[in-house]
Design an enzyme around this catalytic site. Structure first.
Site: not given
Ligand code: CMP
Length: 142
Positions: A13, A53, A116, A119, A130
């Site tokens: 990311k 998403y 984070n 993904h 995906e």
């Molecule tokens: P990802 O695996 O990319 O899938 C959805 C993303 O939403 C997740 O990782 C997080 O980085 C992001 N995200 C942001 N806020 C939240 C939240 N409160 N709960 C879960 N995912 C979140």
């Protein structure tokens, strides 16, 4: 009998590309037994990020998530190996870095639940969807 060979989609990311962490993150995948069989660096468009998403579009964090994902380059990757979906999830650690185990990518590198660092697909069905979203079969070379 060994675990079945699978493929999963990974995204490094914008928070991680911004800090030049692509190589360190790739080492975690390789050290964990996954092979990077497809990889490209992209600037996602708003439309692409919203579509990718789509399953989260009713969630309160959807707008911020899309904004973050277009805030800089990402590296999309196909990872291959035994039980790749589960193996990658283990290497990444919990979505929220506060809950991630020691040694995982998110524990070491993630800044927040949003920023984070990576993904990873959460199921084999989603992995297929995906991977097809970003890659032509000719761009994946095992
Ligand atoms: P990802 O695996 O990319 O899938 C959805 C993303 O939403 C997740 O990782 C997080 O980085 C992001 N995200 C942001 N806020 C939240 C939240 N409160 N709960 C879960 N995912 C979140």
């Amino acid at each position: 009998m060994g675990a079945a060979k699978e493929r999963t989609l990974s995204i490094i990311k914008p928070d991680a590309t911004r800090r030049n962490l692509t190589g360190k993150i790739n080492s975690k995948f390789e050290d964990g037994g996954l092979k990077i069989v497809g990889q490209k660096r992209l600037q996602l468009t708003q439309t692409q990020a919203e579509k990718f998403y789509e399953v989260h579009k009713e969630r309160p964090f959807f707008g911020d998530l899309v904004k973050f994902m277009v805030s800089g380059p990402v590296v999309v990757q196909v990872l291959e190996g035994p039980d790749a979906v589960a193996a990658n999830r283990k290497i990444m650690g919990a979505t929220n870095p506060a809950n991630a185990d020691a040694g995982t990518i998110r524990k070491e590198f993630a800044e927040s639940i949003e920023a984070n660092s990576v993904h990873g697909s959460d199921s084999l069905d989603n992995a297929k969807r995906e991977i097809n979203f970003f890659f032509a079969e000719t761009e994946i070379v095992a």
